[in-house]
Structures are given as structure tokens and as C-alpha cells.
Enzyme design. Structure first.
Site, PDB file in Angstrom:
ATOM      1  CB  SER A  58      -3.695   4.671   6.229  1.00  0.00           C
ATOM      2  OG  SER A  58      -3.472   6.063   6.277  1.00  0.00           O
ATOM      3  CB  VAL A  85      -3.067   1.153  12.615  1.00  0.00           C
ATOM      4  CG1 VAL A  85      -3.322  -0.322  12.923  1.00  0.00           C
ATOM      5  CG2 VAL A  85      -3.544   2.004  13.771  1.00  0.00           C
ATOM      6  CB  ALA A  86       0.713  -0.314   8.741  1.00  0.00           C
ATOM      7  CB  CYS A  87      -2.426  -0.462   5.075  1.00  0.00           C
ATOM      8  SG  CYS A  87      -0.988  -0.450   4.049  1.00  0.00           S
ATOM      9  CB  SER A  88      -5.732  -0.569   9.276  1.00  0.00           C
ATOM     10  OG  SER A  88      -6.060  -1.615   8.385  1.00  0.00           O
TER      11      SER A  88
END
Ligand code: CO8
Length: 373
Positions: free
Chosen positions: A334, A154-157
Site C-alpha cells: 500500500s 486492505v492489501a495494496c489499497s
């Protein structure tokens, strides 16, 4: 429902660092080469000259002073400008598993657990170095954890969303002890020839242990009081890298296959999304923002973080309330908020509250309210 705690965290820092000055010198050499090779087209107005980068701009616009990388060779060479990472044979541990295990072992040590106590491994990051077999299952085998394991992106999350999955697994009973691991190898996806983004990312690995509160036997533990995720589609942070790239050979290596963004738009659009998300969560939980001893925020841009901090805590905030690791680590996708959590939680006393919050591509926001046991 089972009560859940985070009972350990771990951080692995890669062996090589690159300063802003080194990156800027390398980009400027590339720019000079490009401009002189295309001098006549530029003079005719058929091509735009490329502009130099500046270390002062980078630090002022982002707060970044340096970044760590797993492999430095190649990145600073104007004719290469990517890390030269050797393929490993399939019989060897992958680089992502290796760094993930290093962070995971530190998290287990803090939680006073053995690998065999874990029954779910989630590897959560912006990119996995292959699609299958899952890096998480490779780590399960190498460490000797039990149960099952999977990867998620979820990319950066990725880290906060994976912690939410871990909480749900422990609450529902599908797992009792979970290792969430974030081995972020960002450097291969950075366009080191692009002045707008060549400075943003670094490599790192983080990990946390999530388990049933009544299982935990460490003084470190933090109760999970609340968790919340939201997403809203945007093309403003994008990479078109994927398994279908080779099917269009003419475009297989075009720059859209690397990280690219509309940084200003991201800044303007993400901030209101973060504010709304956190307002809702605080209202639901009947918690006032000024009850937080610390905000462990996503580390993408120092100015963005200052906006979030001012919105939540007002103007007169002690810098220690929202620690910054961007200066040393840069944006590590993340892992940023987990690095901040790992480094800045040792002064917490029973009952102190903290907020772990990520935001980034997708768009996505993930937030977890923690209370020291
Ligand atoms: N050196 C000198 N000048 C520069 C440079 C440079 N390197 N770059 C741009 N400039 C110039 C521009 O040309 C512009 O000049 P002018 O005013 O003459 O047009 C001026 O500086 C200002 O440019 P910007 O408006 O672009 O600068 P900003 O102040 O907006 O700063 C940032 C740029 C730092 C990119 C900023 O916009 C930012 O950080 N925004 C937030 C973005 C963000 O949070 N993104 C999240 C991305 S991370 C994520 O979601 C994870 C993705 C998955 C991981 C990927 C791993 C690879």
C-alpha cells in the site's frame, strides 16, 4: 461538513537493499541444487526441472531494479530464503511500530504538529505482525498521541482506504487530526524460491497527516476534493497466511501461505476496473484527467502504470507526470503511491491538482483527488 487537508507526509527507507542480480544469483543457486537433488525424477519425467530467473526479465516485466528490506540476513541463502527476523520480547517496541513511528515523525514535522496534537492513529498495511494489541495502539502509546487508534488491512489499497477513513473521521468530527501510517514489511511473505514472484516486493514505511483545513498551519497542505473506493472479489492475488494455519499441521507451511498470484490475469482484470472507477470519479467531480499535474499511482508494475497513464492522459506524456519509484523500492504494497506523493509534490503551486490512486489484491481500487492549497 469539515473541509479536510493532507498536511504532511513521511517516508522511512529500510537500511538494506537487494539488487535484482543478487536475488537472481540466489534463486539460481537454489534451482541448481533442487534440480541436481531430483535429477533422476526429472530425467524420468516424474518431476519438472525448475528454471533459472533473470535480472533482465525482472526489469523489463516489472520496472524493478532493487528493493529495500528491514533484515537481509537469510534471504539470499539457498537453504533459508527468508529474512531471519529475531523475535522481540513483548516489552520491546515491535519492528512494525518502530518503522511506522519513523515515517510518522517526518509527516508530523512537515505538518508542523506534535504527536500530542493527533487524536486518531490508523495503521494500514497488507499485514500486521500480530493481531493484537493493535500496532496502532502501540504507536499511540509510544508517540503519545491522544484519542484512539486501530489497525486495518486492505492489501495494496490499505493506505488510500485508510486516508478515506481519516477523511470521514475528520468530516464527521470523530477525530480532528489523524495519522495514517503504512509500515509495510512484505519480505517475510515473499516466496524467494518462486521465480514468478521472488522479485516483486520490498519493505518501507510511509505516513500522512489528515486534518481539518482550518486547523492546518503549514504551507504544505493539499485539499481533499474527492475520494472513492471500490472492491470486487478475486482469488488471483492471494495469501492464505492466518491465525488458523497451525490447526492443519500438514499444510501449515505450504507455499499458499505466502504471496502468490496469477500476474497476467491480474494485469488484464484490474486495468478495466481502474479505468471504470476513475472515469466515474472524474465524471462525478466534473474534472478532466488532463487537469492533473501529477498521478501518484500504486507501484506494482511499470507496464500497468503506463496503461493507466495513457488511458488518462494520452500517448504523449512527460514521465514526470506519473513518477515511478518501483525501480528503487519495488512493490511496497500500500505504500507505493504514498512514496510517489512524498517524493514528487514539492513543485506544486496553489490550485494544482493531483491524483493519488492504489489498486491491487481484493481486487481493490482507492483514489483521492488533491488540490494544493
Ligand atoms: N525470470 C525469467 N523468466 C521468467 C521469470 C523470471 N523471474 N518469471 C517468469 N518468467 C517467464 C515465464 O515463465 C514466461 O515464460 P513463457 O512465455 O515461456 O511461458 C515469461 O517469462 C512471461 O511470464 P509472465 O507472463 O508471468 O510475465 P509478465 O510479463 O506477466 O510479468 C509480472 C509478470 C511482473 C508478475 C506481471 O504479470 C505483473 O506485475 N502483473 C501485475 C500484477 C500485480 O499488479 N499484482 C499486484 C500484486 S501486489 C498486491 O496486490 C499486494 C498484495 C499484498 C502484498 C504482498 C506482500 C508480500
Amino acid at each position: 461538513m469539515n473541509k479536510v487537508v493532507i498536511s504532511g507526509s513521511g517516508l522511512y527507507t529500510p537500511p538494506h537493499s537487494i539488487s535484482n542480480e543478487e536475488l537472481v544469483t540466489s534463486l539460481n543457486r537454489y534451482v541448481d541444487q533442487y534440480n541436481s537433488q531430483h535429477a533422476s525424477l526429472i530425467a524420468n519425467g516424474e518431476l519438472n526441472a525448475l528454471a533459472h530467473s533473470s535480472a533482465e526479465f525482472i526489469e523489463k516485466a516489472s520496472g524493478i531494479k532493487q528493493r529495500y528490506v528491514m533484515v537481509k540476513e537469510g534471504i539470499l541463502e539457498p537453504d533459508i530464503m527468508m529474512p531471519l527476523i529475531k523475535d522481540r520480547p513483548s516489552t520491546e517496541l515491535s519492528m512494525q511500530a518502530e518503522m511506522g513511528i519513523a515515517a510518522a515523525n517526518k509527516a508530523l514535522e512537515q505538518a508542523k504538529l506534535l504527536a500530542s496534537d493527533i487524536d486518531l492513529v490508523i495503521v494500514a498495511c497488507a499485514y500486521t505482525q500480530r493481531s493484537y494489541p493493535a500496532i496502532a495502539i502501540e504507536i499511540q502509546q509510544a508517540m503519545g498521541t491522544k484519542g484512539f487508534a486501530y489497525d486495518m488491512l486492505v492489501a495494496c489499497s490499505s493506505a488510500t482506504f485508510a486516508i478515506v477513513n481519516a477523511i470521514n473521521a475528520v468530516q464527521s468530527g470523530t477525530a480532528s487530526r489523524v495519522l495514517v501510517i503504512n509500515p509495510e514489511i512484505c519480505s517475510p511473505q515473499v516466496n524467494y524460491r518462486d521465480r514468478d514472484s521472488h522479485f516483486i516486493f520490498g519493505d518501507v514505511a510511509t505516513a500522512v497527516v489528515v486534518e481539518k483545513a482550518n486547523n492546518a498551519h503549514t504551507e504544505f497542505a493539499f485539499n481533499v476534493l474527492s475520494s472513492k473506493c471500490v472492491t470486487d472479489y478475486s482469488n488471483n492475488i492471494r495469501s492464505n497466511f492466518g491465525h488458523m494455519n497451525r490447526c492443519d499441521p500438514l499444510n501449515a507451511n505450504s507455499s499458499d501461505k505466502l504471496f502468490h498470484q496469477q500476474g497476467r490475469k491480474v494485469f488484464k482484470e484490474l486495468l478495466p476496473m481502474i479505468y471504470q472507477h476513475l472515469d466515474k470519479q472524474l465524471e462525478q467531480e466534473q474534472i478532466q484527467a488532463n487537469e492533473f499535474k501529477r498521478l501518484w499511482l500504486h507501484q506494482a508494475n511499470i507496464n500497468m502504470n503506463q496503461f493507466v497513464v495513457r488511458k488518462l492522459l494520452g500517448d504523449n506524456v512527460d514521465a514526470a507526470q506519473a513518477p515511478v519509484v518501483l525501480d528503487e523500492y519495488a512493490n511496497t504494497a500500500s505504500a507505493g503511491s504514498i512514496i510517489a506523493f512524498n517524493k514528487y509534490n514539492h513543485d506544486f503551486k496553489t490550485g494544482d491538482l493531483g491524483l493519488l490512486c492504489s489498486f491491487g489484491a481484493g481486487y481493490s481500487v482507492g483514489s483521492i483527488i488533491l488540490e494544493k492549497t
